[in-house]
Design an enzyme around this catalytic site. Sequence first.
Site, PDB file in Angstrom:
ATOM      1  N   ASP A   1      -3.662  18.870 -15.110  1.00 45.39           N
ATOM      2  CA  ASP A   1      -3.912  17.447 -15.938  1.00 45.39           C
ATOM      3  C   ASP A   1      -3.128  17.491 -17.034  1.00 45.39           C
ATOM      4  OD1 ASP A   1      -5.272  15.214 -16.928  1.00 45.39           O
ATOM      5  OD2 ASP A   1      -6.680  15.402 -15.575  1.00 45.39           O
TER       6      ASP A   1
ATOM      7  N   TYR B   1     -12.200  17.652 -16.146  1.00 47.32           N
ATOM      8  CA  TYR B   1     -13.178  16.314 -16.064  1.00 47.32           C
ATOM      9  C   TYR B   1     -13.863  16.291 -15.141  1.00 47.32           C
ATOM     10  CZ  TYR B   1     -13.052  11.377 -15.301  1.00 47.32           C
ATOM     11  OH  TYR B   1     -13.447   9.974 -15.496  1.00 47.32           O
TER      12      TYR B   1
ATOM     13  N   LYS C   1      -5.483   6.083 -20.011  1.00 46.59           N
ATOM     14  CA  LYS C   1      -5.664   6.430 -21.352  1.00 46.59           C
ATOM     15  C   LYS C   1      -4.379   6.149 -22.221  1.00 46.59           C
ATOM     16  CE  LYS C   1      -9.108   8.519 -19.061  1.00 46.59           C
ATOM     17  NZ  LYS C   1     -10.176   7.482 -18.921  1.00 46.59           N
TER      18      LYS C   1
ATOM     19  N   ARG D   1       0.780  -1.302   0.000  1.00 49.36           N
ATOM     20  CA  ARG D   1      -0.021  -0.118   0.075  1.00 49.36           C
ATOM     21  C   ARG D   1       0.679   1.256  -0.016  1.00 49.36           C
ATOM     22  NH1 ARG D   1      -2.092   2.269   4.517  1.00 49.36           N
ATOM     23  NH2 ARG D   1      -2.239   0.360   5.626  1.00 49.36           N
TER      24      ARG D   1
HETATM   25  C1  LIG Z   1      -8.816  14.340 -18.495  1.00 44.55           C
HETATM   26  C2  LIG Z   1      -9.090  13.182 -17.463  1.00 44.55           C
HETATM   27  N1  LIG Z   1      -8.239  13.280 -16.273  1.00 44.55           N
HETATM   28  C3  LIG Z   1      -8.516  12.123 -15.250  1.00 44.55           C
HETATM   29  C4  LIG Z   1      -9.485  11.185 -15.535  1.00 44.55           C
HETATM   30  C5  LIG Z   1      -9.477  10.017 -14.399  1.00 44.55           C
HETATM   31  O1  LIG Z   1      -8.904   8.924 -14.657  1.00 44.55           O
HETATM   32  P1  LIG Z   1      -8.945   7.601 -13.989  1.00 44.55           P
HETATM   33  O2  LIG Z   1     -10.296   7.161 -14.798  1.00 44.55           O
HETATM   34  O3  LIG Z   1      -7.899   6.929 -14.568  1.00 44.55           O
HETATM   35  O4  LIG Z   1      -9.621   7.717 -12.697  1.00 44.55           O
HETATM   36  C6  LIG Z   1     -10.065  11.019 -16.771  1.00 44.55           C
HETATM   37  C7  LIG Z   1     -11.043   9.831 -16.919  1.00 44.55           C
HETATM   38  O5  LIG Z   1     -11.682   9.714 -17.905  1.00 44.55           O
HETATM   39  C8  LIG Z   1      -9.989  12.155 -17.663  1.00 44.55           C
HETATM   40  O6  LIG Z   1     -10.434  12.049 -18.802  1.00 44.55           O
END
Ligand SMILES: Cc1ncc(COP(=O)(O)O)c(C=O)c1O
Length: 387
Positions: free
Chosen positions: A176, A107, A201, A54
């Site tokens: 991000d 997001y 992704k 962890r």
């Molecule tokens: C731009 C963006 N940031 C973060 C995330 C979150 O990632 P996760 O699905 O791996 O938790 C996503 C998921 O679609 C996303 O599109």
Amino acid sequence: MDDEWICGRLGEDEPWMLGAVNPPVFENSLFTFATAGELGAAIKDEDERYVYWRGTNPTVDLLQRKLAALERGERAKCFGSGMGAISATISSLVSAGDHVLVLGAIYGPTTQFLRYLEKFGVTHTHAGDLDECDSAIRSSTRLLYFESPSYMRYEVFDIAAVTSWAAGRGLVTVMDNTWSTPIFQKPLTLGVDLVVHSLSKYIGGHSDLVGGAVTGASRLIRPLALTEYQLYGAAMSPHDGAKAIKGLRTLPVRMAAHQERGLAVAAFLESHPAVGVVNHPGLPSHLGHSLAKQQMSGFSSLFSFELDTESREEVAAFLNGLRHFRIGVSWGGFESLVNAPALTVEESVRATMGIPVGLVRLSVGLEAAETLIKDLGLALEGVGRLA
Ligand SMILES: Cc1ncc(COP(=O)(O)O)c(C=O)c1O
């Protein structure tokens, strides 16, 4: 150190690798020690020592070294999901009474997390540009959070201008960078303090893992690794760590292919009479194109466009008419995907976000552009017939 070497070789010539071409997966939940004293010393330094999965794991550590080097950061910490990384990062930077500024569209679940923090006395405000940030900033503002290109519309922000604005006001910046990956954009070099990623992704790339990461200076990562990482328990599994390392091996080559196919598909859509705006920062018609070219070295293949319709049924018929694009959430994998907020997001939320009914999002995969263009062309022929 160039990015290809980091992706394929960094950290892999060490004795524990035994010359293996792929890293071993350490699937042990704990490590043992010769003496109680050694265990005690390791627990005191759990961020650097291997004690329990962890907290730390050697396979995941290798991934972290590669991600930190790719982003040109000192350290990275990997999580069990992108949201795990985002929620731990934001929580590590704020306390009750603090305020967060959000620049541009982000997001959805990240906004949901900021709303969740309201019950702990942390508030946030959305701003569209730096002028709006100027009006929204408070004495309690600690953090500025943004994505560039932004969510769904792919608006490009001047990262260096944003970070110098924030630094001048004593704010920490978190960005991000999932859309570009560190192959196409390195926000830490433009002054961002912490970069977060969903590894689910492009970095994973094969739609077979969910993971996240945060990268930046040790002074910001270490407290987060010792506190939020350990306490929230969103640890990355070594199996997912190994899959993400495999993803990195082909990331530069996949991103080049995604860029080429994505741009070809976007240019086709832009020329089609049933299509309105195409939101792809790689197109010269995009408002942020010249800025994007200055601060990014390439473009990924997630973008949106507007079907010329006000009918949800027609949007559904378009999606159902596609044979090659699969209908689904997420993006950045080998497979081409399509999604439409009018069909998946609650109507009131869609309207508040200013997303038109006809907005369609594509994640262009690694199939030949001609195949995808043909597929879209056939499905577009049906648009207008239902109206
Ligand atoms: C731009 C963006 N940031 C973060 C995330 C979150 O990632 P996760 O699905 O791996 O938790 C996503 C998921 O679609 C996303 O599109």
